[in-house]
Scaffold this motif. Structure first.
Motif, PDB file in Angstrom:
ATOM      1  N   SER A 134       9.125  -7.829   4.116  1.00 50.83           N
ATOM      2  CA  SER A 134      10.077  -8.471   3.204  1.00 50.83           C
ATOM      3  C   SER A 134      10.053  -7.756   1.864  1.00 50.83           C
ATOM      4  O   SER A 134       9.321  -8.122   0.937  1.00 50.83           O
ATOM      5  CB  SER A 134       9.709  -9.950   3.024  1.00 50.83           C
ATOM      6  OG  SER A 134       9.734 -10.629   4.259  1.00 50.83           O
TER       7      SER A 134
ATOM      8  N   SER B  62      12.227  -1.038   3.788  1.00 49.20           N
ATOM      9  CA  SER B  62      12.733  -2.390   4.051  1.00 49.20           C
ATOM     10  C   SER B  62      12.434  -2.852   5.469  1.00 49.20           C
ATOM     11  O   SER B  62      12.377  -4.059   5.736  1.00 49.20           O
ATOM     12  CB  SER B  62      14.243  -2.445   3.788  1.00 49.20           C
ATOM     13  OG  SER B  62      14.954  -1.713   4.768  1.00 49.20           O
TER      14      SER B  62
ATOM     15  N   TYR C 110       6.392  -6.183  -1.929  1.00 51.91           N
ATOM     16  CA  TYR C 110       6.709  -6.938  -0.721  1.00 51.91           C
ATOM     17  C   TYR C 110       6.356  -8.406  -0.905  1.00 51.91           C
ATOM     18  O   TYR C 110       5.507  -8.764  -1.726  1.00 51.91           O
ATOM     19  CB  TYR C 110       5.925  -6.384   0.477  1.00 51.91           C
ATOM     20  CG  TYR C 110       6.456  -5.073   1.015  1.00 51.91           C
ATOM     21  CD1 TYR C 110       7.458  -5.040   1.977  1.00 51.91           C
ATOM     22  CD2 TYR C 110       5.950  -3.860   0.556  1.00 51.91           C
ATOM     23  CE1 TYR C 110       7.938  -3.835   2.478  1.00 51.91           C
ATOM     24  CE2 TYR C 110       6.428  -2.653   1.036  1.00 51.91           C
ATOM     25  CZ  TYR C 110       7.429  -2.649   2.003  1.00 51.91           C
ATOM     26  OH  TYR C 110       7.911  -1.461   2.493  1.00 51.91           O
TER      27      TYR C 110
END
Length: 294
Positions: free
Chosen positions: A97, A93, A117
């Protein structure tokens, strides 16, 4: 010079010269993969727990395109390995994103984290390895993107890897059991299960066909490009609809096509499971000939 530029220059130096040219234009890797790699490398090389990062998969091929995923190998210092593995969702993370992620037990690889992502939208596989495992648990020779003290480069050069040898006996030992299984599902009317079985068998056929064509036995991936002349045969293994007769036809063609490919290998040491072959094909024909089937 900014970090992205430094990365791009170092990145290009790691690849064969002919990979970086496409139709006369410099094109290291397509977007959005290039943007993502530029984005995360600066973060990864600041993590003191890591020994380096390498990349494999489609990146090693000149056929990589904007639809390709990224296969990253994260090599972790022994001292921090269990911590990083435990926190790999958090680790992922922090790279961008992260939309979704899950571990790879379904493919027998719990050290793998499969990620999606956003900004850019890209599929990324993160495989977390100890240095010793990086030396031994590989089926290819990845490109090192970043490392400490030449550790990953030395590991690759001292422990070169090749794609696992193809074993047609492994397929022969399983094929006729699968045919019988498909026939039982056909007889019971579990048609979706039979359709799934056909997809599974198609992977066997693709491996055999690719080996005969001098390709790596990577299943149906890129089959249309690698062996286009056999695409009509593979299409015959797909039932036209959710229908007993269609599924039976596709299964019978799968058997015919398998025999052609198996015999075409010309492997004198291959032990044909002739009794299983005869029994399963006869059983399939019995199912097809039954009144309720029609």
């Amino acid at each position: 010079m900014d970090a992205a530029t430094l990365f791009a220059e170092a990145f290009m130096d790691t690849m064969p010269w002919n990979y970086w040219t496409k139709d006369g234009d410099d094109m290291p890797i397509p977007e959005p993969q290039r943007s993502f790699l530029e984005q995360i490398l600066a973060k990864l090389n600041k993590d003191d727990r890591l020994l380096g990062v390498a990349i494999g998969g489609s990146y090693l091929s000149p056929e990589m395109d904007e639809y390709s995923d990224l296969d990253l190998i994260i090599v972790v210092d022994d001292v921090y390995y269990q911590q990083v593995l435990k926190e790999r969702q958090l680790f992922a993370s922090q790279l961008g994103s992260l939309l979704a992620a899950f571990t790879g037990e379904h493919v027998g690889e719990p050290r793998l984290l499969i990620c999606l992502y956003d900004n850019p939208l890209v599929h990324v596989d993160l495989k977390f390895l100890l240095l010793q495992d990086f030396k031994t648990d590989r089926v290819e020779n990845p490109v090192v993107l970043w490392e400490r003290e030449n550790l990953l480069t030395s590991a690759v050069s001292e422990n070169p890897r090749n794609y696992p040898p193809f074993d047609p006996q492994w397929i022969e030992d399983r094929f006729w059991v699968c045919v019988h299984y498909g026939a039982t599902k056909l007889g019971r009317g579990e048609l979706f299960e039979a359709i799934d079985l056909l997809s599974f068998l198609r992977g066997f056929l693709a491996q055999l066909a690719k080996v005969q064509a001098g390709r790596l036995p990577r299943g149906v991936r890129n089959l249309e490009k690698e062996i286009p002349l056999l695409v009509p045969d593979f299409c015959q293994t797909i039932p036209g609809k959710h229908d007993r007769q269609e599924i039976a036809r596709a299964l019978q063609y799968t058997i015919y096509f398998y025999r052609q490919l198996r015999d075409g290998l010309k492997k004198p040491d291959l032990v044909v499971c002739s009794q299983a072959e005869a029994a399963s094909t006869q059983y399939l024909q019995t199912i097809i000939d039954t009144a309720h089937f029609k």
